[in-house]
Each structure stands twice: as structure tokens, then as C-alpha cells.
Design an enzyme around this catalytic site. Structure first.
Site, short mmCIF file in Angstrom:
data_model
loop_
_atom_site.label_atom_id
_atom_site.label_comp_id
_atom_site.label_asym_id
_atom_site.label_seq_id
_atom_site.Cartn_x
_atom_site.Cartn_y
_atom_site.Cartn_z
N ASN A 7 0.86 -1.18 0.00
CA ASN A 7 0.00 0.00 0.00
C ASN A 7 0.90 1.23 0.00
O ASN A 7 1.35 1.68 1.05
CB ASN A 7 -0.90 -0.05 1.24
CG ASN A 7 -1.80 1.18 1.38
OD1 ASN A 7 -1.74 2.12 0.58
ND2 ASN A 7 -2.63 1.19 2.41
N ARG A 91 -2.25 -1.59 -3.82
CA ARG A 91 -3.28 -0.56 -3.82
C ARG A 91 -2.95 0.40 -4.95
O ARG A 91 -1.80 0.84 -5.07
CB ARG A 91 -3.23 0.19 -2.49
CG ARG A 91 -4.08 1.43 -2.51
CD ARG A 91 -3.80 2.30 -1.31
NE ARG A 91 -4.64 3.47 -1.34
CZ ARG A 91 -4.28 4.64 -0.84
NH1 ARG A 91 -3.10 4.79 -0.28
NH2 ARG A 91 -5.10 5.66 -0.91
C1 LIG Z 1 -5.84 9.01 -2.24
C2 LIG Z 1 -4.93 9.46 -1.15
O1 LIG Z 1 -4.92 10.61 -0.81
O2 LIG Z 1 -4.16 8.53 -0.57
P1 LIG Z 1 -3.19 8.73 0.70
O3 LIG Z 1 -4.08 9.09 1.83
O4 LIG Z 1 -2.57 7.38 0.90
O5 LIG Z 1 -2.24 9.82 0.38
MG LIG Z 2 -3.27 5.87 3.45
#
Ligand SMILES: CC(=O)OP(=O)(O)O
Ligand SMILES: [Mg+2]
Ligand SMILES: Nc1ncnc2c1ncn2[C@@H]1O[C@H](COP(=O)(O)OP(=O)(O)O)[C@@H](O)[C@H]1O
Length: 417
Positions: A7, A91
Site C-alpha cells: 500500500n 493498492r
Molecule cells: C488518495 C490518497 O490521498 O491517498 P493517501 O491518503 O494514501 O495519500
Molecule cells: Mg493511506
């Protein structure tokens, strides 16, 4: 089958290695503060002590190489050989309208993800580096991608369209997509289970407040609106992102400050939000500490940040004609009692009764932080995007169907050609 889930967030890279026979976690960890001077790799092998390593990690390719090294480390590793990683699930933040469910990575999928770089400049390039680093280190291992946008594909057209000429949607697919969908889906469903009520009958506002932050209105088990837009820049104030801003400000600053498109985009994505207003940090921990030791500007940044979340909760209460549950999740939502308290103060008009004691205790647990008499159940639900990704990756590499509904976006009304 062992599945490694990656992720890659904007400032962090989290990983979990699952043994899918019993869905147990063999190891998990994260690399935080990627791109800052001292990155921290924390690795937790199941049943052994956590290991922390501080080093300079400037981008995601190096981060993944370090993670793979840790998995087979003679002392802290959990696998004998790297070939014991049988599949990898990633992800991916932006799937556009091309993807409404998870898929196996192939050349076509990679080109689609690349085409979406412009729409998620902080994220999709990082995911691509992750996919390529895995290809290099683990050739022949199947990879799957799970999209942040997929859960929000149920939004009605009146929520996803912008009030600009329709031709721009038809030609360029300019619309609200929404993000953090895997997290909003997971925590809203868990909230219903926690409350022992049918998911399909609840009005839930989910607040995913991390470095990136978004709220979603989840009605009867479906996302009907969310604060992020065509890109993860719209909506709440975030670590380094401005969130909502009058679009007229953009050409105005470009003219006055003589900025290019890239410069203004970088200003709004990387040099705004908490960082810009506090003048201290994009990290909520540092801003809160400064506020608590009397720094007025840090306090002001904190108030702006929490005010914006409260405003969206009010908007979604109106969109759904009420709220049964309000859920906090992600780095700040799960860990900052100060943020949760500030957001909930001023929501008494909804019949919400906050419980200070419950808010202070039980960190890391799924829990209720409103009183038993509160009309809105306020919950903290630690998100588990990784488990959702492992489940879809396993289904796909075993030849099955991913979880969730593959939907076609609602048809936008048209007067014909
Ligand atoms: C879509 C998004 O802002 O993801 P993250 O919170 O991981 O930066
Ligand atoms: Mg996150
Ligand atoms: N104890 C805490 N108190 C306040 N904020 C915290 C705490 N722990 C983590 N955070 C904040 O969580 C944010 C990172 O959240 P995370 O969900 O990991 O973001 P991302 O996935 O976007 O990188 C940072 O702003 C960090 O300061």
C-alpha cells in the site's frame, strides 16, 4: 498461498504478508516519511519483536527493496526464500472509469494506470514504481491491483459531475471519482457489524483522515458522495494538499506569481494544507504538539483542519437526511483524540453526544466513542485496506471473482446528439 500486499501512500509504504490458508499475517510493517531526511522502516514479524531502522529512503523503489530484504532477513525474516511470495497485491489510487473492480496486472493494465498519472500525480507514479520493483525482484509472480476509486463508482451522476460543460465529461471523463474507497468500504461495513445492524439500512459518514484525507457518505451500503474529486486534491484540508479552493484562485496566482501549470499544481499538492498554514509540518503529531505547547499558529492550523471535516459531516447529513454512524479511521482518525474531539464538538445539533473518556481509551481497538444515548454512534475503526487487497488478490490469482460490485457508472442525462 502467501500474498504480499503493498500500500504505497503519498508519504508512506505499508506492507503485509498474508498466509491465505488461514488469512494470518506473517509479517507487517511500514516505511514512513519517504522523501524526508530520516525515513523509518518498522518491520513486525509475527511472534517476534519489532525492528526499526532509520535511514534515508528517498523514493518507493528503494523502500520496496528494503522490505523484500527484511522478509528473508536471517534474523527478522519470516520466509526462507523470496520465491515463497506467491502473489503481490497493490493498492492503486486512480482507476478512472476504466476499472470498477480489482484486476490482474498485465501490459494493458499498466498502460491504463500510466494514463492516469496526471490525475493522481502523488500516487499512481509511486504505485507503478512498486509494480516495476516487484517485477524486477520477483519475476513471474502474479500481481493484482485494487483501486481506491472502485467503491465510489456507485455515486449518482448528480454527485459525480461538475457543473461545467458536459462535453468535458464526455471527452476527457472529467468528474468526481473519489478515493480511499477500499478503506471507506471496509470501515463502513465493519461499523455496521460492530453496531449489529444491517449495512444495507444505515446512513454512515466515514472520515478517512490520514496524510491524505476524505469523507464519504455511505447510504444503504453504497457510496453516494465523497469529498475527493477528479484527483485526491479536492475536499478536506490535508497534510500538504489544499483541499477545496475557489478554482478562480488558480489562474489568478498563475498570472500574479508567474507560475506554470506544474508549479501551481505542485504548490497545491505538496506545499499547502497543514504544512502551509502551520508553517511547522505536514505531520499532525508535530502540529498538535506545537499547539499544546502554546503555538498559536499551530492551533489555528489545527482549527482550520478540523472545521473543514465538521463542515463535510454536516453536508453529508443533509445529503442522506440524517446520520446513524460517524466513523473515524486512518493515521489521524485512529490516533488523534484531539482531532476527533474537535470535529465532534459542534455536532450536537445532530443529537451526537461525545464521550471524552471513551475517546481517550482503547487505542488500536474498534470502539464506540459516543455515549450510549447519542443519536449518532461515533466509532473509531482501524482501517484494513491490506486485508481487502489480499482477499481480492487471492480471488483473482485463484481464478475467482474479486469482492464488491463491479458497476457501470450511472448514465449522465443527455439531450441526444
Ligand atoms: C488518495 C490518497 O490521498 O491517498 P493517501 O491518503 O494514501 O495519500
Ligand atoms: Mg493511506
Ligand atoms: N498519535 C497520532 N496523533 C496524531 N496524528 C497521528 C498520530 N499517529 C499518526 N498520525 C498522523 O497520521 C498521518 C499519516 O496517516 P496515514 O493514514 O498513515 O497516511 P498516508 O497513508 O496518507 O501516508 C500523519 O499526519 C501522522 O501525523
Amino acid at each position: 498461498m502467501n500474498i504480499l500486499v503493498i500500500n504505497a501512500g503519498s508519504s508512506s509504504l505499508k506492507y503485509q504478508l498474508y498466509d491465505m490458508r488461514d488469512e494470518s499475517v506473517l509479517a507487517k510493517g511500514k516505511v514512513e516519511r519517504i522523501g524526508m531526511d530520516s525515513a523509518i522502516l518498522s518491520h513486525e514479524p509475527s511472534g517476534k519483536n519489532e525492528v526499526r531502522e532509520v535511514s534515508e529512503i528517498l523514493e518507493h523503489t528503494t523502500a520496496i527493496r528494503k522490505v523484500l530484504g527484511m522478509l528473508i532477513h536471517p534474523e527478522h525474516g519470516v520466509l526462507e526464500r523470496i520465491e515463497d511470495v506467491h502473489a503481490v497485491g497493490h493498492r492503486v489510487v486512480h482507476g478512472g472509469e476504466a476499472f470498477s473492480s480489482s484486476v490482474i496486472v498485465n501490459e494493458e493494465v499498466k498502460s491504463q494506470i500510466k494514463r492516469l498519472f496526471d490525475l493522481a500525480p502523488l500516487h499512481n507514479p509511486a504505485h507503478m514504481l512498486g509494480i516495476q520493483a516487484v517485477e524486477q525482484n520477483l519475476p513471474n509472480v502474479p500481481q493484482a491491483v485494487v483501486f481506491d476509486t472502485a467503491f465510489h463508482q456507485t455515486m449518482p451522476a448528480h454527485a459525480f459531475l461538475y457543473a461545467i460543460p458536459m462535453v468535458l465529461y464526455r471527452r476527457h471523463k472529467i468528474r468526481r471519482y473519489g478515493f480511499h474507497g477500499t478503506s471507506h468500504a471496509y470501515v463502513s461495513e465493519r461499523a455496521a457489524q460492530f453496531l449489529g445492524k444491517p449495512y444495507e439500512e444505515l446512513k454512515i459518514v466515514t472520515c478517512h483522515i490520514g496524510n491524505g484525507a476524505s469523507c464519504a457518505a455511505v447510504m444503504n451500503g453504497k457510496s453516494i458522495d465523497t469529498s475527493m474529486g477528479m484527483t485526491p486534491l479536492e475536499g478536506l484540508m490535508m497534510g500538504t494538499r489544499s483541499g477545496d479552493i475557489d478554482p478562480a484562485v488558480v489562474p489568478f496566482i498563475m498570472a500574479k506569481e508567474d507560475l506554470t501549470v506544474n508549479e501551481v499544481s505542485s504548490m497545491l499538492n505538496k506545499h499547502s494544507g497543514l504544512l502551509a498554514i502551520s508553517g511547522i509540518s505536514s505531520d499532525m503529531r508535530e502540529v498538535t504538539e506545537a499547539m499544546q505547547s502554546g503555538d498559536k499558529i499551530a492551533g489555528f492550523a489545527f482549527d482550520m483542519f478540523t472545521y473543514r471535516i465538521r463542515k463535510y459531516i454536516g453536508a453529508y447529513a443533509a445529503a442522506m437526511n440524517g446520520i446513524d454512524a460517524l466513523v473515524f479511521t486512518a493515521g489521524i482518525g485512529e490516533n488523534s483524540e484531539a482531532v476527533r474531539k474537535a470535529v465532534c464538538s459542534g455536532l450536537t445539533f445532530l443529537g451526537l453526544e461525545f464521550d471524552d473518556e471513551r475517546n481517550r481509551t482503547g487505542r488500536g481497538q474498534e470502539r464506540l466513542i459516543s455515549t450510549d444515548a447519542s443519536k449518532v454512534a461515533v466509532l473509531v475503526i482501524p482501517t484494513n485496506e491490506e486485508w481487502m487487497i489480499a482477499r481480492d488478490t487471492y480471488a483473482l490469482v485463484s481464478g475467482g471473482e474479486p469482492h464488491g460490485i463491479a458497476v457501470t457508472p450511472e448514465q449522465v442525462p443527455s439531450r441526444g446528439s
